[in-house]
Design an enzyme around this catalytic site. Structure first.
Site, short mmCIF file in Angstrom:
data_model
loop_
_atom_site.label_atom_id
_atom_site.label_comp_id
_atom_site.label_asym_id
_atom_site.label_seq_id
_atom_site.Cartn_x
_atom_site.Cartn_y
_atom_site.Cartn_z
N ASP A 318 5.36 -3.84 -3.30
CA ASP A 318 6.61 -4.11 -2.60
C ASP A 318 7.14 -5.43 -3.14
O ASP A 318 6.37 -6.28 -3.60
CB ASP A 318 6.34 -4.20 -1.09
N ASP A 506 3.72 -6.11 2.68
CA ASP A 506 3.59 -7.18 3.66
C ASP A 506 2.96 -6.71 4.95
O ASP A 506 2.71 -7.51 5.85
CB ASP A 506 4.94 -7.84 3.93
N ASP A 510 6.08 -1.86 5.74
CA ASP A 510 5.53 -0.92 4.78
C ASP A 510 4.30 -0.16 5.30
O ASP A 510 3.51 0.34 4.51
CB ASP A 510 5.16 -1.66 3.50
#
Length: 613
Positions: A318, A506, A510
């Protein structure tokens, strides 16, 4: 430890008596009727616990364990007149057991020591008094005082004072962290030099230290494939060896005679066949590895993930909070003539959100009375719509405004995050927010790529911003403007191509992707329950280097496990063959069992230690 010391003393006394007996027998040839009772006395003094365990396990249906095999083998040695070797087997076995216990205890104590982060008490501030109380009795919103040298009992935010905090037990970082008013402190760390007062933000059950301890305690429940394989192997291996030993003792002498010789070979067979070298050393290696990773600020939920890490071929990252710091700054607000109005509308829209961009806009937050007049609707990956009786505020990306038929008067290409603001279907302006790249992101990504792994970057940000970050860190495969479910779909597509995938995020937005990947790794402090629940590995701080450390620890652990398997089975099978051929004796059999176990355990203990280069 006292129990082990008593066993050592007992063993030393019996060993001395046995040595004197053997010397006397060699010098003056003591008659059998004197020797045998003495050998039997020593034999039962040494082996009484082994015999009890063997008998108890037979009652519970666990017949073919090491205690039973040792009992049968030594009885066989006495039957054929090998008294010294029969006693020696028990003696050396007991010595090996003591040494194994010391090794295992040392390993567990080392892990326990590095995870000894549970706070004993909290200093609760009540009016003008400071009372010592149990951390579990402190509530959210209470004020605690932490003095120099004390362990921080609960997650909190500093409201007075400043100090240096030793976070090494939690994050693995040796450098102290300086905290001032407004900074977050996490439980389990040690206050070094200043008195600070802080407002508690989580109960003890939900605190960082409690979550860490729970993860370590639960890690043993998720066994690796290697551990499960060894367990199954031992269940089949031991009965097969026992059957072969019985056949070895019965069939050859029927045809060629020499019962004593073949029974002796069978006894050697039984002694060397114990699988304890593998059954003890392999779980110990994984346990030590989990402890080692914890010491470096990497929390691994089970040994299965250590093994799986060595098979990963695709890393999916990410962007925000992982590759970048997730610490945003307002770079521009346009048009200039409407700056104050744009920031006011954005702060109203983002007032009840907690993501990093929203927190940045909270600095312009209006009073609570105004916020209560609005109803909020969050659109994942797009933005927020806030409605009151008089106005509708739309705050988000270009897609959100287009979906609501609002034309954006902006053709400028910007390599940053853009928040567009509209009110009552009229475009007002935009806020440009920049996110700083983590200083070591490029190096870490380069190391992963150089290890012949695929790397993919996913982001909910626009194409220009995502492309800019991807170019800087050296990633050629990236996707932008993604919603959380779209990230998960991309991971599923990679998995369907028979790839093993790690997703690094994080741990907040997600969660679906962390759960869908073969291994989910969440970055940052343990502030959210979703990070704990969704991810398989948690890196306590934001240091991407921990991914490299984690991979090195995993590879090293699996190398140790393979060494133990090859060494243990290789030595055992060699001695089994030699015993069957009559080219070995009981002393070699003892080495094949006790000696190999000790060497394998010592090798496993190497997994406890890892130093960054």
């Amino acid at each position: 430890m006292n129990k082990i010391k008593k066993r050592i003393r007992k063993l030393l006394i019996i060993t001395a008596i046995l040595a004197v007996l053997i010397i006397l027998d060699f010098c003056i040839n003591i008659p059998l009727y004197i020797r045998l009772p003495l050998y039997l006395t020593i034999y039962f003094a040494l082996g009484i616990n082994i015999f009890k365990k063997a008998f108890r396990n037979i009652i519970y249906g666990k017949v073919l364990d090491e205690n039973f095999l040792m009992t049968i083998a030594t009885i066989g040695a006495f039957v054929i007149g090998q008294y010294i070797e029969g006693v020696a087997v028990i003696l050396i076995y007991q010595a090996g057991e003591i040494f194994q216990n010391i090794s295992v205890r040392h390993s567990r104590e080392s892990v326990a020591k590095l995870m000894d982060i549970r706070p004993d008490y909290a200093n609760l501030v009540t009016g003008n008094e400071v009372l010592t109380t149990n951390p579990s009795d402190v509530k959210i919103g209470d004020i605690i005082e932490v003095k120099p040298g004390e362990r921080i009992p609960l997650d909190a935010i500093v409201i007075s004072g400043n100090s240096a905090i030793n976070t090494s037990m939690m994050s693995g970082e040796s450098m102290p962290k300086i905290v001032n008013i407004g900074d977050k402190i996490i439980s389990g760390c040690i206050n070094l030099d200043g008195v600070i007062r802080a407002k508690v933000t989580a109960t003890f059950t939900d605190s960082t230290v409690s979550k860490v301890l729970t993860m370590i305690e639960d890690a043993s429940n998720k066994k690796s494939h290697s551990e499960n394989y060894i367990t199954k192997f031992a269940k089949h291996y031991t009965p097969i060896i026992c059957i072969l030993a019985v056949l070895l003792a019965i069939i050859p002498p029927i045809f060629i005679g020499g019962w004593e010789n073949w029974i002796y070979r069978a006894c050697c067979f039984l002694v060397v066949s114990c699988p304890c070298a593998l059954v003890i050393s392999i779980p110990l290696a994984f346990f030590a590895s989990i402890g080692c990773a914890s010491r470096h600020g990497i929390l691994i939920k089970g040994s299965s993930y250590i093994e799986l890490l060595t098979k990963i071929d695709t890393y999916v990252f990410d962007k925000t909070g992982t590759i970048t710091k997730g610490k945003f700054e307002i770079i521009d607000v346009s048009p200039k003539s409407k700056q104050r109005e744009i920031l006011r509308l954005a702060s109203i829209a983002e007032a009840k959100n907690t993501h990093p961009i929203a927190k940045l806009l909270h600095n312009y937050k209006p009073n609570e009375t105004i916020i209560d007049n609005y109803k909020y609707k969050n659109i994942p990956g797009e933005g927020v719509i806030a409605k009151s009786e008089n106005e509708t505020i739309i705050c988000g990306n270009a897609k959100l405004l287009c979906d609501n038929n609002i034309t954006i008067n902006d053709n400028e290409t910007i390599h940053n995050t853009i928040i567009h603001i509209a009110r009552n279907n009229e475009y007002i302006g935009k806020i440009v927010i920049g996110d700083e790249l983590k200083p070591n992101s490029s190096d870490i990504i380069a190391q992963i790529i150089n290890s012949k792994k695929d790397v993919k970057l996913l982001s909910g940000d626009n194409k220009e911003t995502t492309q800019n970050i991807a170019n800087i860190v050296g990633v050629t495969d990236y996707c932008h403007d993604l919603l959380p479910n779209e990230k998960t779909k991309i991971i599923e597509e990679i998995i369907q191509r028979n790839k093993k995938v790690v997703f690094v995020g994080d741990g907040i937005n997600d969660a679906p992707s962390l759960m869908r990947a073969d291994i989910g790794i969440s970055m940052g402090e343990l502030g959210s329950d979703s990070a704990i629940e969704a991810s398989d590995i948690v890196i306590i701080d934001d240091n991407l280097e921990k991914i490299i450390d984690m991979n090195i620890i995993a590879k090293r652990t699996m190398r140790i496990v393979r060494q133990n398997v090859i060494f243990s089975l290789g030595i055992k099978f060699a001695i089994l063959i030699l015993s069957a051929l009559g080219l070995s004796n009981m002393w070699w059999a003892i080495f094949g069992d006790v000696g190999v176990s000790i060497i394998a355990i010592l090798n496993s203990m190497r997994a406890m230690h890892y130093k960054k280069k």
